[in-house]
Design an enzyme around this catalytic site. Structure first.
Site, PDB file in Angstrom:
ATOM      1  CB  CYS A  35      -0.854  -0.264   1.308  1.00  0.00           C
ATOM      2  SG  CYS A  35      -1.862   1.653   1.409  1.00  0.00           S
ATOM      3  CG  HIS A  51      -5.636  -2.372  -1.240  1.00  0.00           C
ATOM      4  ND1 HIS A  51      -4.398  -2.847  -0.700  1.00  0.00           N
ATOM      5  CD2 HIS A  51      -5.478  -0.991  -1.033  1.00  0.00           C
ATOM      6  CE1 HIS A  51      -3.702  -1.920  -0.198  1.00  0.00           C
ATOM      7  NE2 HIS A  51      -4.035  -0.684  -0.507  1.00  0.00           N
ATOM      8  CD  GLU A  52      -6.780   1.459  -4.005  1.00  0.00           C
ATOM      9  OE1 GLU A  52      -7.039   2.504  -3.494  1.00  0.00           O
ATOM     10  OE2 GLU A  52      -5.937   0.698  -4.233  1.00  0.00           O
ATOM     11  CG  HIS A  82      -7.193   2.797   1.196  1.00  0.00           C
ATOM     12  ND1 HIS A  82      -6.541   3.045   2.245  1.00  0.00           N
ATOM     13  CD2 HIS A  82      -6.459   2.271   0.201  1.00  0.00           C
ATOM     14  CE1 HIS A  82      -5.406   2.767   2.253  1.00  0.00           C
ATOM     15  NE2 HIS A  82      -5.251   2.130   0.864  1.00  0.00           N
TER      16      HIS A  82
END
Ligand code: ZN
Length: 203
Positions: free
Chosen positions: A119, A161-162, A165
């Site tokens: 990341c 993953h995004e 966030h």
């Protein structure tokens, strides 16, 4: 003076420990998406992502608590990986695109893939993270139009993953802790010996 040619500066990517990375980002309203401010932010995020370089960047990573992320996996990023490594990861180029107010649906809750990921906000480190291999995401694009994508392999991993966030979640929350290591050690020693790394580090 020619302001037309002025380029957006590279934005600072905030690092773990910055509160915005741990907060729930807020949705964008339809009228906000087309605003010059948001359009400029998207352009600056894409430039920042390419300079990093990386395959995804979410607004909290540049200090903005908004449900917006940008994804781009260019063919040139994949040239240092073997055909076998790309096949195992289900990795293929993904054109740059913006996801706004995304909704994630996991399509294969029984299967997970274990690969090292990193990341831009946990710079210099990597770890094995189990991820679903097939997802469906509904989102708004940068014009505010509704879109839907079914993704598998590495693209599915990037989307998870995004979207994490936007919910204040980082890969270190899902990782197999004993596999956490520096990117340098990973690239120097384990990138081409992943089976051994999984055995030694108990993933
Ligand atoms: Zn990240």
């Amino acid at each position: 003076m020619n302001l037309e040619t002025k380029r957006e500066a590279k934005l600072e990517i905030v690092q773990v420990g910055e509160p915005v990375l741990r907060q729930i980002a807020r949705p964008l309203r339809a009228d906000e998406i087309q605003s010059p401010e948001i359009q400029r932010t998207i352009a600056a995020m894409l430039e920042t992502l390419r300079l990093a370089p990386g395959v995804g960047l979410a607004a909290p990573q540049i200090g903005l608590g908004l449900r917006l992320a940008i994804i781009e996996d260019r063919a040139e990023y994949q040239s240092s990986w073997s055909a076998e490594q790309l096949r195992a990861r289900g990795r293929a180029p993904v054109d740059s695109h913006v996801i706004i107010n995304p909704e994630l649906e996991v399509l294969d809750s029984n299967t997970q893939a274990n690969f090292f990921e990193g990341c831009l906000s946990v710079a210099g480190y990597t770890a094995v993270v189990p991820r679903s291999t097939r997802v469906r995401v509904r989102y708004l694009d940068q014009r505010g139009d509704k879109q839907q994508v079914e993704a598998h392999g590495w693209y599915a991993r990037i989307l998870q993953h995004e979207i994490d966030h936007l919910n204040g979640t980082l890969f270190i929350d899902h990782m197999k802790p004993r596999t956490f290591m520096s990117v340098k050690n990973y690239l120097d020693r384990w990138r081409n010996a992943e089976d051994e790394a999984h055995r030694i580090f108990g993933s």
